[in-house]
Design an enzyme around this catalytic site. Structure first.
Site, short mmCIF file in Angstrom:
data_model
loop_
_atom_site.label_atom_id
_atom_site.label_comp_id
_atom_site.label_asym_id
_atom_site.label_seq_id
_atom_site.Cartn_x
_atom_site.Cartn_y
_atom_site.Cartn_z
N HIS A 66 0.77 -1.03 0.03
CA HIS A 66 0.07 0.07 -0.15
C HIS A 66 0.66 1.29 -0.01
O HIS A 66 1.99 1.36 0.47
CB HIS A 66 -1.24 0.08 1.03
CG HIS A 66 -0.51 0.04 2.60
ND1 HIS A 66 -0.28 1.03 3.17
CD2 HIS A 66 -0.15 -0.96 3.52
CE1 HIS A 66 0.36 0.87 4.40
NE2 HIS A 66 -0.11 -0.31 4.57
N ASP A 73 -0.23 4.33 1.11
CA ASP A 73 -0.46 5.48 2.07
C ASP A 73 0.12 5.08 3.56
O ASP A 73 0.60 3.77 3.65
CB ASP A 73 -2.03 5.34 2.24
CG ASP A 73 -2.60 4.37 2.76
OD1 ASP A 73 -2.41 2.92 2.23
OD2 ASP A 73 -3.49 4.37 3.51
N GLU A 116 -4.97 1.92 2.68
CA GLU A 116 -5.07 0.85 3.37
C GLU A 116 -5.36 1.28 5.03
O GLU A 116 -6.08 0.51 5.56
CB GLU A 116 -3.76 -0.04 3.34
CG GLU A 116 -3.91 -1.57 3.77
CD GLU A 116 -3.39 -1.59 5.18
OE1 GLU A 116 -3.38 -2.49 5.78
OE2 GLU A 116 -2.82 -0.48 5.77
N GLU A 117 -4.72 2.22 5.37
CA GLU A 117 -4.74 2.52 6.73
C GLU A 117 -5.93 3.29 6.94
O GLU A 117 -6.28 3.42 8.50
CB GLU A 117 -3.55 3.47 7.05
CG GLU A 117 -2.07 2.99 6.66
CD GLU A 117 -1.58 2.13 7.59
OE1 GLU A 117 -2.23 1.62 8.37
OE2 GLU A 117 -0.51 1.66 7.50
N HIS A 123 3.32 2.52 13.10
CA HIS A 123 2.24 3.42 13.40
C HIS A 123 2.53 4.16 14.93
O HIS A 123 1.93 4.75 15.78
CB HIS A 123 0.92 2.74 14.01
CG HIS A 123 0.36 2.16 12.46
ND1 HIS A 123 -0.98 1.70 12.55
CD2 HIS A 123 0.89 1.79 11.42
CE1 HIS A 123 -1.17 1.42 11.36
NE2 HIS A 123 -0.30 1.16 10.66
ZN LIG Z 1 0.78 -1.09 6.32
#
Ligand SMILES: [Zn+2]
Length: 395
Positions: free
Chosen positions: A86, A88, A149-150, A362
């Site tokens: 992904h 993003d 995705e996030e 994250h």
């Molecule tokens: Zn990821």
């Protein structure tokens, strides 16, 4: 050094590292992936792929869609494979300053690194470059760089898989180095609206039903946290009440449950709903000849479905074989999280999720060991090579 090792050694570490750093420096928060998508479209076209950008951006409210690239292989009898990552990144993720310290890539502590999932993106680009440059035998490859995705796997959810020739492959988007994720839980997202009855708290509280109290009684009965080895549950948001002198008439609770077992997920979700309903049933009053009851409105949505790739699936075997040729062990594992692979599997593909070297994702402490990144790229190259070789042997 045998032939297999020499092929995997074609991964150009310097080039892979430089591309990763370049991609990390391109801001691409969810719904704002345009710049990185254009960079990747150029990259894919330079490698000879035909590239389309789908309309997922429109549906997601973002500035670009998923990048879908088709590579034509030179071993036509081999089944096409999917490689996906992904584009993003999560917040805080703008103006990222990657800092390289030996083999460790990290940030200045103000932002995430965005190795989630630029590392997966960079690995895919490097592997395809090696295949092209060296004219290695390879089947057709479909590449999907997803958006959002996030933000809830939106890009993958919006992807029309009929655009793909592949029915199996890999997502490169995991922080557990040395593992291949093949199983992931199904998840339900829930919102409960607990309704009471408004009244003046000082003048006539007996004419009210306190929705906060009803909700609290329900929550107190609720099993939350780790339910068992494959099931979790959480209430994460509580909103309600207007003023200290008003008996509150409404509380909103938001939560989730996840399980690798569909029946357990249904049971846990139902348990949470029933705790609140039982609490509501204990609160009623008669007012001017009319009966009022507390009540609960539940809205329960499937967030994503279970992922369950069998250990014997060809893609899993290929990863194991590619790793063992490099003297590595890749273990299959179940994850508690959801990723694009969940969605691909739900749409009928068989897709596992391989680690890329990203760590502490994250968070602003996110980091990545380049040696893990290189290893992962070698495994992916090995998978493509073994896959092509198996077709050539007719197995
Ligand atoms: Zn990821």
């Amino acid at each position: 050094m045998n032939h297999a090792e020499s092929v995997e050694a074609l991964i150009d570490r310097e080039r892979l590292k430089n591309l990763l750093i370049e991609l990390i420096k391109i801001d691409s928060l969810s719904r704002k992936e345009y710049d990185v998508a254009m960079r990747l479209k150029r990259e894919m076209e330079a490698l000879g792929a035909s590239v389309t950008i789908d309309d997922a951006g429109h549906k997601a409210g973002g500035n670009v869609g998923n990048v879908v690239a088709h590579f034509s292989g030179n071993v036509p009898e081999v089944e096409p494979l999917l490689l996906s990552a992904h584009m993003d990144t999560v917040v805080p993720g703008e103006g990222i300053v990657p800092i390289l310290d030996g083999n460790i890539l990290r940030t200045d502590g103000r932002t995430v690194l965005g190795g989630d999932d630029k590392s997966g993106v960079a690995i895919i680009c490097e592997v395809l470059r090696v295949i092209r440059e060296n004219r290695l035998p390879c089947g057709d490859i479909d590449v999907v760089f997803t958006i959002c995705e996030e933000a809830g796997l939106i890009g993958a959810k919006c992807l029309d898989v009929s655009l793909l020739r592949a029915r199996t492959g890999l997502v490169l988007d995991s922080d557990s180095v040395g593992f291949l994720f093949t199983k992931a839980p199904a998840a339900n997202r829930m919102e409960f609206r607990v309704h009471g009855l408004e009244a003046h708290a000082g003048v006539c509280p007996e004419r009210g039903i306190n929705a906060i109290k009803v909700a609290a009684e329900g929550i107190a009965e609720m099993r939350l946290g780790r339910i068992d080895h494959e099931t979790t549950a959480n209430l994460g948001v509580v909103e309600g009440g207007m003023a200290v002198n008003i008996v509150p008439n409404r509380v909103i609770l938001r939560g989730e449950a996840r399980s690798h077992d569909e029946d357990k997920l249904v049971r846990q979700t139902e348990h949470m709903r029933q705790c609140l309903e039982k609490a509501a049933a204990r609160h009623a009053l008669e007012l001017d000849g009319k009966r009022y009851r507390a009540r609960v409105e539940a809205s329960i949505e499937r967030d994503y479905d279970r992922m369950d790739v069998p250990d014997g699936a060809p893609i899993v075997r290929l990863v194991h074989a590619a790793a063992s040729r490099l003297d590595l062990e890749v273990k299959t594992l179940a994850t508690g999280g959801g990723c694009d692979a969940n969605i691909f599997n739900r749409k009928g593909l068989v897709v596992a999720n391989l680690s890329t070297g990203m760590r502490d994702i994250h968070t602003v402490n996110e980091w990545l060991d380049l040696r893990d990144l290189y290893m992962s790229a070698q495994i992916v190259l090995g998978v493509l090579r073994l896959h092509a070789a198996s077709a050539a042997r007719g197995t």
